[in-house]
Motif scaffolding. Structure first.
Motif, PDB file in Angstrom:
ATOM      1  N   GLU A   1      39.231  40.455  29.148  1.00 39.41           N
ATOM      2  CA  GLU A   1      37.989  41.051  29.638  1.00 39.41           C
ATOM      3  C   GLU A   1      37.771  40.725  31.112  1.00 39.41           C
ATOM      4  O   GLU A   1      37.400  41.580  31.920  1.00 39.41           O
ATOM      5  CB  GLU A   1      36.795  40.544  28.817  1.00 39.41           C
ATOM      6  N   ARG A   2      38.004  39.465  31.445  1.00 38.62           N
ATOM      7  CA  ARG A   2      37.776  39.003  32.817  1.00 38.62           C
ATOM      8  C   ARG A   2      38.625  39.777  33.821  1.00 38.62           C
ATOM      9  O   ARG A   2      38.124  40.228  34.855  1.00 38.62           O
ATOM     10  CB  ARG A   2      38.105  37.508  32.882  1.00 38.62           C
ATOM     11  N   ASN A   3      39.895  39.946  33.532  1.00 33.28           N
ATOM     12  CA  ASN A   3      40.787  40.620  34.477  1.00 33.28           C
ATOM     13  C   ASN A   3      40.365  42.061  34.740  1.00 33.28           C
ATOM     14  O   ASN A   3      40.447  42.548  35.877  1.00 33.28           O
ATOM     15  CB  ASN A   3      42.228  40.585  33.955  1.00 33.28           C
ATOM     16  N   ILE A   4      39.893  42.744  33.696  1.00 33.77           N
ATOM     17  CA  ILE A   4      39.458  44.128  33.869  1.00 33.77           C
ATOM     18  C   ILE A   4      38.127  44.184  34.619  1.00 33.77           C
ATOM     19  O   ILE A   4      37.946  44.980  35.541  1.00 33.77           O
ATOM     20  CB  ILE A   4      39.350  44.840  32.503  1.00 33.77           C
ATOM     21  N   LEU A   5      37.194  43.318  34.225  1.00 33.07           N
ATOM     22  CA  LEU A   5      35.872  43.342  34.861  1.00 33.07           C
ATOM     23  C   LEU A   5      35.954  43.063  36.355  1.00 33.07           C
ATOM     24  O   LEU A   5      35.228  43.676  37.148  1.00 33.07           O
ATOM     25  CB  LEU A   5      34.955  42.327  34.197  1.00 33.07           C
ATOM     26  N   LEU A   6      36.811  42.150  36.752  1.00 31.78           N
ATOM     27  CA  LEU A   6      36.934  41.825  38.171  1.00 31.78           C
ATOM     28  C   LEU A   6      37.407  43.025  38.995  1.00 31.78           C
ATOM     29  O   LEU A   6      37.185  43.089  40.200  1.00 31.78           O
ATOM     30  CB  LEU A   6      37.883  40.642  38.364  1.00 31.78           C
ATOM     31  N   LYS A   7      38.020  43.983  38.327  1.00 30.90           N
ATOM     32  CA  LYS A   7      38.493  45.192  39.021  1.00 30.90           C
ATOM     33  C   LYS A   7      37.431  46.283  39.068  1.00 30.90           C
ATOM     34  O   LYS A   7      37.394  47.074  40.016  1.00 30.90           O
ATOM     35  CB  LYS A   7      39.741  45.740  38.327  1.00 30.90           C
ATOM     36  N   ILE A   8      36.560  46.351  38.055  1.00 33.85           N
ATOM     37  CA  ILE A   8      35.680  47.524  37.964  1.00 33.85           C
ATOM     38  C   ILE A   8      34.230  47.252  38.349  1.00 33.85           C
ATOM     39  O   ILE A   8      33.519  48.181  38.750  1.00 33.85           O
ATOM     40  CB  ILE A   8      35.713  48.150  36.548  1.00 33.85           C
ATOM     41  N   LEU A   9      33.763  46.001  38.227  1.00 39.21           N
ATOM     42  CA  LEU A   9      32.349  45.739  38.480  1.00 39.21           C
ATOM     43  C   LEU A   9      32.025  45.768  39.965  1.00 39.21           C
ATOM     44  O   LEU A   9      32.787  45.278  40.797  1.00 39.21           O
ATOM     45  CB  LEU A   9      31.938  44.387  37.901  1.00 39.21           C
ATOM     46  N   LYS A  10      30.859  46.325  40.276  1.00 39.45           N
ATOM     47  CA  LYS A  10      30.370  46.389  41.654  1.00 39.45           C
ATOM     48  C   LYS A  10      28.911  45.939  41.685  1.00 39.45           C
ATOM     49  O   LYS A  10      28.184  46.023  40.687  1.00 39.45           O
ATOM     50  CB  LYS A  10      30.478  47.808  42.202  1.00 39.45           C
ATOM     51  N   ARG A  11      28.496  45.460  42.822  1.00 40.04           N
ATOM     52  CA  ARG A  11      27.114  45.057  43.008  1.00 40.04           C
ATOM     53  C   ARG A  11      26.181  46.210  42.633  1.00 40.04           C
ATOM     54  O   ARG A  11      26.389  47.350  43.059  1.00 40.04           O
ATOM     55  CB  ARG A  11      26.870  44.674  44.479  1.00 40.04           C
ATOM     56  N   GLY A  12      25.170  45.929  41.829  1.00 33.59           N
ATOM     57  CA  GLY A  12      24.213  46.947  41.436  1.00 33.59           C
ATOM     58  C   GLY A  12      24.550  47.666  40.147  1.00 33.59           C
ATOM     59  O   GLY A  12      23.696  48.359  39.589  1.00 33.59           O
ATOM     60  N   HIS A  13      25.784  47.519  39.640  1.00 33.20           N
ATOM     61  CA  HIS A  13      26.086  48.072  38.324  1.00 33.20           C
ATOM     62  C   HIS A  13      25.127  47.496  37.290  1.00 33.20           C
ATOM     63  O   HIS A  13      24.793  46.306  37.328  1.00 33.20           O
ATOM     64  CB  HIS A  13      27.522  47.713  37.910  1.00 33.20           C
TER      65      HIS A  13
END
Length: 236
Positions: free
Chosen positions: A52-64
Motif C-alpha cells: 500500500e505504501r509504495n503505491i500511495l507514495l506515487k499517487i497521493l498529492k496535497r489536497g487529495h
C-alpha cells in the motif's frame, strides 16, 4: 545499498529492543508487550504495509481527499495525512481493541487524521465483528482464529462517500471488499487501493469485483501481491 541500510537498522532495532520504529517519516509503536512479534518483525524490516505504501507514495498529492476503510494501527492514514493534510483523511476502524494504539500512534506523530471507530457496510447495519488476537486478521468473516466476537455499529458506504467525497479510497477490510465495491455508485473516487482476499471470499468474487469496477470505468493501474490500484479512466 538501501537493502543493506535496512538490514543494519533491523539488527540495531532487535539489539536495542526498539519500542518505536519510523518508516517513511511515520513513527509507530513497536513495543513487544503490545505488538504481535510477527508484526513487529515487519516493522523492524520496514516492510510493514509496504505494498500500500509504495503505491500511495506515487499517487497521493496535497489536497487529495482520502477515505480509508480498515485503519489497522494507523500507519497508512498517517502517511496519507502527511501528504494530503489531516483534515483531508478520514479513516474507519471497527475493532475497538486497537483504538488506544491508533490514537497513541497519532499522538507520536503529532498528526490527527479523522478517526471513526465503526465499521462500514453497504446498508449501515449492526455488524457481528470478529476481533482477532492476531490484529490484522480481524474481520466480519469467521476465520477460525482466536479472539472474540463483538456487535459493532456501522455506517452505510454511500453515506461515507457522500460525507467525504473522496478522491482516493483505501480499503483493507479482510473480505468486506466484495460487499462494498460491488456498489453501483462509487461517487467521485479517482483511485481505489484495495487488498483483495481470495482466501476469504473466493477467487470468483474477486473476479466479480474486477469485472464490476471495469464496467464502472476503473482499470488496474498496478498490483503488488494482493494489493490492487484501480484508476478511473476518464473519457477523452
Amino acid at each position: 545499498m538501501k537493502r543493506l541500510a535496512r538490514s543494519i537498522r533491523k539488527k540495531y532495532r532487535y539489539f536495542v529492543d526498539a519500542k518505536t520504529v519510523t518508516i517513511d517519516g511515520v513513527t509507530l509503536i513497536s513495543d513487544r508487550d503490545r505488538i504481535p512479534l510477527y508484526l513487529r518483525d515487519l516493522m523492524y524490516r520496514e516492510v510493514y504495509e509496504d505494498t500500500e505504501r509504495n503505491i500511495l507514495l506515487k499517487i497521493l498529492k496535497r489536497g487529495h481527499k482520502v477515505v480509508e476503510l480498515g485503519t489497522g494501527l494507523g500507519f497508512i492514514s498517517l502517511l496519507a495525512a502527511r501528504i494530503c493534510g489531516s483534515e483531508n483523511v478520514n479513516t474507519y476502524e471497527a475493532n475497538p481493541a486497537i483504538e488506544s494504539l491508533i490514537r497513541e500512534n497519532f499522538r507520536l506523530n503529532n498528526i490527527e487524521p479523522q478517526l471513526h471507530m465503526r465499521a462500514v457496510t453497504r446498508d449501515g447495519r449492526k455488524l457481528s465483528f470478529n476481533a482477532a488476537d492476531n490484529i490484522i486478521s480481524s474481520s466480519s468473516f469467521e476465520r477460525g482464529v482466536s479472539g472474540r466476537t463483538l456487535d459493532v455499529d456501522s455506517e452505510a458506504f454511500s453515506e461515507v462517500l457522500r460525507a467525504h467525497s473522496p478522491d482516493v479510497l483505501i480499503m483493507d477490510v479482510e473480505g468486506g471488499e466484495y460487499e462494498l465495491l460491488m456498489s453501483d455508485n462509487l461517487g467521485p473516487i479517482e483511485h481505489i487501493l484495495v487488498e483483495l482476499h481470495p482466501h476469504i471470499i473466493g477467487r470468483e468474487k474477486v473476479n466479480e469485483i474486477r469485472s464490476h469496477l471495469g464496467a464502472k470505468g476503473f482499470a488496474v493501474e498496478s498490483n503488488d501481491r494482493k494489493t490492487f490500484h484501480f484508476h478511473k479512466i476518464r473519457p477523452t
